[in-house]
Design a protein around this motif. Sequence first.
Motif, mmCIF file in Angstrom:
data_model
loop_
_atom_site.group_PDB
_atom_site.id
_atom_site.type_symbol
_atom_site.label_atom_id
_atom_site.label_comp_id
_atom_site.label_asym_id
_atom_site.label_seq_id
_atom_site.Cartn_x
_atom_site.Cartn_y
_atom_site.Cartn_z
ATOM 1 N N ARG A 13 0.818 -1.222 0.000
ATOM 2 C CA ARG A 13 0.000 0.000 0.000
ATOM 3 C C ARG A 13 0.855 1.278 0.000
ATOM 4 O O ARG A 13 0.552 2.225 0.696
ATOM 5 C CB ARG A 13 -1.004 -0.014 1.157
ATOM 6 N N SER A 55 2.686 4.258 -2.572
ATOM 7 C CA SER A 55 2.616 4.833 -3.915
ATOM 8 C C SER A 55 4.059 5.033 -4.380
ATOM 9 O O SER A 55 4.811 5.793 -3.774
ATOM 10 C CB SER A 55 1.854 6.167 -3.843
ATOM 11 N N GLN A 63 4.291 -4.763 -7.539
ATOM 12 C CA GLN A 63 2.873 -5.049 -7.796
ATOM 13 C C GLN A 63 2.443 -6.294 -7.028
ATOM 14 O O GLN A 63 1.357 -6.334 -6.464
ATOM 15 C CB GLN A 63 2.657 -5.291 -9.286
ATOM 16 N N ARG A 105 0.977 0.668 -5.367
ATOM 17 C CA ARG A 105 0.499 1.441 -6.523
ATOM 18 C C ARG A 105 1.731 1.912 -7.297
ATOM 19 O O ARG A 105 2.583 2.606 -6.726
ATOM 20 C CB ARG A 105 -0.313 2.616 -5.985
ATOM 21 N N ARG A 119 3.494 4.026 -10.298
ATOM 22 C CA ARG A 119 3.338 5.157 -11.225
ATOM 23 C C ARG A 119 4.613 5.227 -12.052
ATOM 24 O O ARG A 119 5.699 5.347 -11.493
ATOM 25 C CB ARG A 119 3.163 6.455 -10.435
ATOM 26 N N GLU A 144 0.180 2.964 -13.586
ATOM 27 C CA GLU A 144 -0.285 4.278 -14.044
ATOM 28 C C GLU A 144 0.834 4.898 -14.861
ATOM 29 O O GLU A 144 1.996 4.826 -14.469
ATOM 30 C CB GLU A 144 -0.604 5.166 -12.840
#
Length: 317
Positions: A153, A155, A176, A181, A183, A201
């Motif tokens: 969890r 980013s 992952q 997350r 990016r 992303e």
Amino acid sequence: QTHLLGIEGLHPAEITTLLDLADQYAERMRRGLPAGDALEGLTQINLFFEPSTRTQASFELAGRRLGAEVMTMAASSTSLRKGETLIDTALTLNAMRPDLLVVRHAMSGAVALLAQKVTNCAVLNAGDGRHEHPTQALLDALTIRRAKGRLHRLSIAICGDIAHSRVARSNILLLQRMENRIRLVAPPTLMPAGIAEMGCEVYHDMEEGLRGADVVMMLRLQRERMEGAHVPSEREYFHRYGLDAAKLAHAAPDAIVMHPGPMNRGVEIDGAIADDVTRSVIQTQVEMGVAVRMAAMDLLARNLRAARGRAAMGEIA
Ligand code: CP
């Protein structure tokens, strides 16, 4: 596992087991305690067909600290220069009965191919082309876990030349798998096609890509793998994609800065950011590299010894 060829074949529980053991090794080294003798009586050959500073040195140190007999060969000093194929080189080394073979090669898939040709030996991928660099992703994961207190969890922004980076690919797979997350921030020419389908992303602007990130991982321009692709000028690249204080201000206030090295100051990262120990964990990454490679070789050696034990029992039966 018999070999460590990539993150692709690893289950989250196996990643956690390896990181836990690496953490113990890191702690022992920090306290100046002996590392133990997990590789006592084993022979480790390091075969590097591409230049390396961190990976080669840390595999060598890791092996020695655990009691292995270690031999390191650079491609420039092998008979590959006289036309011998990679497979013939592998078979020759295999005949010398190594227990651990650490290989770096410029061609994606070369290390897996070599692993099929050797017997009774664990093969570790020290980086193959733009495919995978599993021990780098593992040491990055341990660095993140130690800095942030968790490995889920978060980013995580991975920025720069993602298209040519085995480090990015292994990190994406690992991070992952641990439910973070991801990016990705890069110019369109340095972003691999179809990457969004991996669930990442995609951003082409640093300000947007770094917004609120807990971890900012910078990558260098890998010119050796660009093969005629458009290479931006260093000045232009730094202006748009180089990490400086203004761009880092868009990340979370406690965001950590990472770089696998080798680092090009003033191209993908401002030297002042790289040296700012309140944000940069680049030296910790190097330190964790030794611990992670100790853990990886220790676990593979246990599996190797168990397989040999089973084979010996079979012979007796
Ligand atoms: N990060 C990394 O693989 O560095 P080296 O090329 O110096 O081994």
